[in-house]
Design a protein around this motif. Structure first.
Motif, PDB file in Angstrom:
ATOM      1  N   ALA A 184     -34.454  30.467  -1.987  1.00  0.00           N
ATOM      2  CA  ALA A 184     -34.511  31.034  -0.640  1.00  0.00           C
ATOM      3  C   ALA A 184     -34.136  32.510  -0.647  1.00  0.00           C
ATOM      4  O   ALA A 184     -34.666  33.298   0.147  1.00  0.00           O
ATOM      5  CB  ALA A 184     -33.570  30.256   0.280  1.00  0.00           C
ATOM      6  N   ALA A 185     -33.239  32.913  -1.563  1.00  0.00           N
ATOM      7  CA  ALA A 185     -32.813  34.310  -1.621  1.00  0.00           C
ATOM      8  C   ALA A 185     -33.886  35.228  -2.196  1.00  0.00           C
ATOM      9  O   ALA A 185     -33.888  36.434  -1.933  1.00  0.00           O
ATOM     10  CB  ALA A 185     -31.537  34.427  -2.452  1.00  0.00           C
ATOM     11  N   LEU A 186     -34.803  34.651  -2.991  1.00  0.00           N
ATOM     12  CA  LEU A 186     -35.873  35.445  -3.628  1.00  0.00           C
ATOM     13  C   LEU A 186     -37.181  34.663  -3.511  1.00  0.00           C
ATOM     14  O   LEU A 186     -37.760  34.241  -4.514  1.00  0.00           O
ATOM     15  CB  LEU A 186     -35.531  35.706  -5.100  1.00  0.00           C
ATOM     16  CG  LEU A 186     -34.267  36.540  -5.373  1.00  0.00           C
ATOM     17  CD1 LEU A 186     -33.882  36.449  -6.847  1.00  0.00           C
ATOM     18  CD2 LEU A 186     -34.495  37.999  -4.969  1.00  0.00           C
ATOM     19  N   PRO A 187     -37.675  34.478  -2.308  1.00  0.00           N
ATOM     20  CA  PRO A 187     -38.820  33.578  -2.114  1.00  0.00           C
ATOM     21  C   PRO A 187     -40.119  34.045  -2.758  1.00  0.00           C
ATOM     22  O   PRO A 187     -41.003  33.216  -3.014  1.00  0.00           O
ATOM     23  CB  PRO A 187     -38.964  33.536  -0.581  1.00  0.00           C
ATOM     24  CG  PRO A 187     -38.330  34.800  -0.105  1.00  0.00           C
ATOM     25  CD  PRO A 187     -37.208  35.060  -1.041  1.00  0.00           C
ATOM     26  N   ALA A 188     -40.252  35.333  -3.038  1.00  0.00           N
ATOM     27  CA  ALA A 188     -41.490  35.845  -3.627  1.00  0.00           C
ATOM     28  C   ALA A 188     -41.503  35.738  -5.149  1.00  0.00           C
ATOM     29  O   ALA A 188     -42.537  36.010  -5.780  1.00  0.00           O
ATOM     30  CB  ALA A 188     -41.701  37.309  -3.216  1.00  0.00           C
ATOM     31  N   VAL A 189     -40.390  35.335  -5.739  1.00  0.00           N
ATOM     32  CA  VAL A 189     -40.286  35.303  -7.200  1.00  0.00           C
ATOM     33  C   VAL A 189     -40.701  33.927  -7.707  1.00  0.00           C
ATOM     34  O   VAL A 189     -40.132  32.915  -7.295  1.00  0.00           O
ATOM     35  CB  VAL A 189     -38.849  35.632  -7.652  1.00  0.00           C
ATOM     36  CG1 VAL A 189     -38.767  35.642  -9.182  1.00  0.00           C
ATOM     37  CG2 VAL A 189     -38.405  36.969  -7.082  1.00  0.00           C
ATOM     38  N   PRO A 190     -41.688  33.855  -8.604  1.00  0.00           N
ATOM     39  CA  PRO A 190     -42.165  32.548  -9.088  1.00  0.00           C
ATOM     40  C   PRO A 190     -41.157  31.872 -10.002  1.00  0.00           C
ATOM     41  O   PRO A 190     -40.269  32.518 -10.577  1.00  0.00           O
ATOM     42  CB  PRO A 190     -43.449  32.904  -9.847  1.00  0.00           C
ATOM     43  CG  PRO A 190     -43.224  34.313 -10.301  1.00  0.00           C
ATOM     44  CD  PRO A 190     -42.433  34.970  -9.216  1.00  0.00           C
ATOM     45  N   THR A 191     -41.321  30.570 -10.149  1.00  0.00           N
ATOM     46  CA  THR A 191     -40.489  29.822 -11.092  1.00  0.00           C
ATOM     47  C   THR A 191     -41.072  29.959 -12.497  1.00  0.00           C
ATOM     48  O   THR A 191     -42.238  30.313 -12.676  1.00  0.00           O
ATOM     49  CB  THR A 191     -40.427  28.335 -10.718  1.00  0.00           C
ATOM     50  OG1 THR A 191     -41.729  27.760 -10.918  1.00  0.00           O
ATOM     51  CG2 THR A 191     -40.025  28.147  -9.264  1.00  0.00           C
ATOM     52  N   VAL A 192     -40.254  29.634 -13.490  1.00  0.00           N
ATOM     53  CA  VAL A 192     -40.751  29.671 -14.870  1.00  0.00           C
ATOM     54  C   VAL A 192     -41.871  28.650 -15.054  1.00  0.00           C
ATOM     55  O   VAL A 192     -42.803  28.873 -15.846  1.00  0.00           O
ATOM     56  CB  VAL A 192     -39.611  29.441 -15.879  1.00  0.00           C
ATOM     57  CG1 VAL A 192     -38.704  30.655 -15.966  1.00  0.00           C
ATOM     58  CG2 VAL A 192     -38.806  28.187 -15.555  1.00  0.00           C
ATOM     59  N   ALA A 193     -41.810  27.540 -14.329  1.00  0.00           N
ATOM     60  CA  ALA A 193     -42.873  26.536 -14.438  1.00  0.00           C
ATOM     61  C   ALA A 193     -44.188  27.078 -13.878  1.00  0.00           C
ATOM     62  O   ALA A 193     -45.257  26.818 -14.443  1.00  0.00           O
ATOM     63  CB  ALA A 193     -42.470  25.264 -13.699  1.00  0.00           C
ATOM     64  N   GLU A 194     -44.124  27.829 -12.786  1.00  0.00           N
ATOM     65  CA  GLU A 194     -45.334  28.433 -12.233  1.00  0.00           C
ATOM     66  C   GLU A 194     -45.976  29.402 -13.218  1.00  0.00           C
ATOM     67  O   GLU A 194     -47.195  29.611 -13.183  1.00  0.00           O
ATOM     68  CB  GLU A 194     -45.006  29.162 -10.931  1.00  0.00           C
ATOM     69  CG  GLU A 194     -44.670  28.260  -9.759  1.00  0.00           C
ATOM     70  CD  GLU A 194     -44.316  29.061  -8.524  1.00  0.00           C
ATOM     71  OE1 GLU A 194     -45.251  29.523  -7.828  1.00  0.00           O
ATOM     72  OE2 GLU A 194     -43.105  29.246  -8.256  1.00  0.00           O
ATOM     73  N   LEU A 195     -45.163  29.972 -14.086  1.00  0.00           N
ATOM     74  CA  LEU A 195     -45.666  30.914 -15.086  1.00  0.00           C
ATOM     75  C   LEU A 195     -45.982  30.216 -16.406  1.00  0.00           C
ATOM     76  O   LEU A 195     -46.151  30.875 -17.431  1.00  0.00           O
ATOM     77  CB  LEU A 195     -44.644  32.033 -15.311  1.00  0.00           C
ATOM     78  CG  LEU A 195     -44.334  32.886 -14.071  1.00  0.00           C
ATOM     79  CD1 LEU A 195     -43.232  33.893 -14.381  1.00  0.00           C
ATOM     80  CD2 LEU A 195     -45.595  33.605 -13.577  1.00  0.00           C
ATOM     81  N   SER A 196     -46.065  28.889 -16.371  1.00  0.00           N
ATOM     82  CA  SER A 196     -46.443  28.063 -17.532  1.00  0.00           C
ATOM     83  C   SER A 196     -45.369  28.001 -18.611  1.00  0.00           C
ATOM     84  O   SER A 196     -45.676  27.775 -19.786  1.00  0.00           O
ATOM     85  CB  SER A 196     -47.764  28.574 -18.138  1.00  0.00           C
ATOM     86  OG  SER A 196     -48.797  28.535 -17.173  1.00  0.00           O
ATOM     87  N   PHE A 197     -44.100  28.131 -18.208  1.00  0.00           N
ATOM     88  CA  PHE A 197     -42.989  27.978 -19.145  1.00  0.00           C
ATOM     89  C   PHE A 197     -41.953  27.015 -18.557  1.00  0.00           C
ATOM     90  O   PHE A 197     -40.791  27.375 -18.336  1.00  0.00           O
ATOM     91  CB  PHE A 197     -42.339  29.332 -19.452  1.00  0.00           C
ATOM     92  CG  PHE A 197     -43.191  30.257 -20.257  1.00  0.00           C
ATOM     93  CD1 PHE A 197     -43.179  30.220 -21.640  1.00  0.00           C
ATOM     94  CD2 PHE A 197     -44.035  31.170 -19.627  1.00  0.00           C
ATOM     95  CE1 PHE A 197     -43.977  31.073 -22.394  1.00  0.00           C
ATOM     96  CE2 PHE A 197     -44.841  32.033 -20.366  1.00  0.00           C
ATOM     97  CZ  PHE A 197     -44.817  31.985 -21.757  1.00  0.00           C
ATOM     98  N   PRO A 198     -42.336  25.759 -18.314  1.00  0.00           N
ATOM     99  CA  PRO A 198     -41.416  24.829 -17.645  1.00  0.00           C
ATOM    100  C   PRO A 198     -40.151  24.531 -18.435  1.00  0.00           C
ATOM    101  O   PRO A 198     -39.107  24.228 -17.844  1.00  0.00           O
ATOM    102  CB  PRO A 198     -42.266  23.569 -17.464  1.00  0.00           C
ATOM    103  CG  PRO A 198     -43.328  23.664 -18.512  1.00  0.00           C
ATOM    104  CD  PRO A 198     -43.632  25.128 -18.632  1.00  0.00           C
ATOM    105  N   THR A 199     -40.212  24.613 -19.763  1.00  0.00           N
ATOM    106  CA  THR A 199     -39.021  24.288 -20.545  1.00  0.00           C
ATOM    107  C   THR A 199     -37.992  25.420 -20.527  1.00  0.00           C
ATOM    108  O   THR A 199     -36.916  25.277 -21.115  1.00  0.00           O
ATOM    109  CB  THR A 199     -39.401  23.963 -22.008  1.00  0.00           C
ATOM    110  OG1 THR A 199     -40.177  25.029 -22.541  1.00  0.00           O
ATOM    111  CG2 THR A 199     -40.193  22.670 -22.083  1.00  0.00           C
TER     112      THR A 199
END
Length: 332
Positions: free
Chosen positions: A239-254
Motif C-alpha cells: 500500500a505504501a508503494l502501490p506502483a512498484v511491482p512484486t518480484v513475482a510480477e517480474l518473473s522472479f517469484p523465488t
C-alpha cells in the motif's frame, strides 16, 4: 524438636491415621504444583537496543499480553550478534513461561545457517507468528534500470559490475542481494556497512548502486525521487508503494523474502502454559489498536498459529542455508 508418629483416633486404625497425616502434609505441596500461571513478571527479551525497531513491535505486544495475563511484561534488551545473544539467553532460560523472546528470522533462521551459535532453532517453543516486514529493491536514480532484468543487463556493461549495500555481512538484505545476483546472473560487489543508516545514506549519495531496504526506511526517498524502487519482495504489492511491482510480477517469484517476527519461549513449556500463551498472543493480534501500532512500524501483521510459525522459520532456514552453499559465501 522431636517428631512423633501420629496417634490413632478413637475408631481409626493406626495405619489410617498415618495416611491421613501424610495427606495433610502433601496438600500444600499439591496446591503449590497446581498454582495458577503466571506467578511473577514475564521477561520479554529483545535482541536489539532500546529505541530501535524492536521497541515499536515489542511494546504494543507486551502491553497487550499484560492485559490478558494479569502480570507485568517487562522488556529485557539483550543486543548484539544480530539477535543471537538474546536467542541464546532465551534458549537456556527455564521453561516455565516467564521468559519470552521477540524473535526474527535473522537470529533464528539466518545466523544458524552459516555459523555455530549456542542454540538451535529446535530449542524453542513457537508461541506464534506476528507478521512480516517486507523489503524493497531500490537503486540510485542515475542507475539506468527500471526493473530487475535491466539492472542485471547493466551490470555486465561495467568492468566491476554494480555495487550493492547492506547493513552487515550475513544480514537478510545481504543474502537477498546475493540471491538476486545468482538468479538474475548479475555482476555485483557487496559493500557492507555497520547498520542500514549509513548504507542508505551512501545509496542516496550514489556511492553504491542498489540495495534492499525495509519500505519504512526508503519510501519517502522513493516518493521524492532520490531513489528508484524496482521491486518489492512480497507476494502482493504494498500500500505504501502501490506502483512498484512484486518480484513475482517480474518473473522472479523465488526472490520473495521478508523479515519474519514471532514470539518464542524456551522449549518444553508445560502444555497449559503454552496453550494460554498462544491464545493470549492470538487475542493481542486481533486487537485493532495493537494492529494499528504494529502496522505503523511497517510490519504486515498476520498471526500464525504455533505449528505454522515453526514451519515458516524452518523453511526460511533451509532457504538461506541452500543459498549460502550455492553462492559459496564466507560469512563467518
Amino acid at each position: 524438636m522431636s517428631i512423633h508418629s501420629p496417634k490413632a483416633l478413637p475408631g481409626v486404625s493406626r495405619r489410617t491415621a498415618v495416611a491421613m497425616a501424610g495427606g495433610l502434609l502433601a496438600a500444600p505441596r499439591a496446591q503449590a504444583q497446581k498454582a495458577p500461571w503466571p506467578q511473577q513478571p514475564i521477561k520479554f527479551v529483545i535482541g536489539y537496543p532500546p529505541g530501535g525497531g524492536g521497541d515499536g513491535v515489542g511494546r504494543p505486544l507486551a502491553l497487550g499480553l499484560e492485559r490478558r495475563l494479569g502480570v507485568p511484561v517487562v522488556l529485557d534488551y539483550r543486543p548484539g550478534a544480530g539477535g543471537a545473544i538474546a536467542a541464546q539467553a532465551v534458549a537456556h532460560a527455564p521453561a516455565d513461561g516467564h521468559t519470552l523472546y521477540l524473535a526474527d528470522n535473522g537470529a533464528i533462521s539466518v545466523t544458524p545457517a552459516y555459523r555455530s551459535v549456542g542454540y538451535r532453532p529446535a530449542d524453542f517453543s513457537y508461541v506464534g507468528g506476528i507478521g512480516e516486514l517486507p523489503m524493497v529493491l531500490v537503486a540510485h536514480p542515475e542507475v539506468q534500470a527500471r526493473d530487475i532484468r535491466e539492472l542485471a543487463a547493466l551490470s555486465h556493461t561495467r568492468p566491476q559490475g554494480l555495487s550493492y549495500a547492506s547493513g552487515g555481512v550475513g544480514s537478510i538484505p545481504h543474502l537477498e542481494a546475493e540471491m538476486l545476483r545468482l538468479q538474475a546472473r548479475m555482476k555485483a560487489v557487496h559493500v557492507a556497512y555497520k547498520g542500514s543508516g549509513q548504507a542508505s545514506t551512501d545509496l542516496i549519495s550514489g556511492v553504491v548502486d542498489f540495495a534492499f531496504f525495509a519500505p519504512t526506511g526508503v519510501a519517502q526517498h522513493v516518493q521524492s525521487g532520490r531513489l528508484r524502487a524496482l521491486a518489492v519482495t512480497t507476494p502482493q504489492r504494498l500500500a505504501a508503494l502501490p506502483a512498484v511491482p512484486t518480484v513475482a510480477e517480474l518473473s522472479f517469484p523465488t526472490l520473495q523474502a521478508t523479515y519474519m517476527s514471532g514470539v518464542l519461549a524456551p522449549r518444553g513449556l508445560p502444555a497449559p502454559v503454552f496453550e494460554r500463551l498462544s491464545a493470549a498472543l492470538a487475542e493481542v493480534l486481533a486487537d485493532p489498536e495493537v494492529v494499528r501500532q504494529l502496522e505503523a512500524t511497517g510490519l504486515l501483521v498476520g498471526h500464525r498459529a504455533p505449528a505454522a510459525a515453526q514451519e515458516a522459520f524452518e523453511k526460511d532456514l533451509d532457504k538461506w542455508r541452500a543459498l549460502i552453499h550455492a553462492a559459496k559465501l564466507k560469512l563467518d
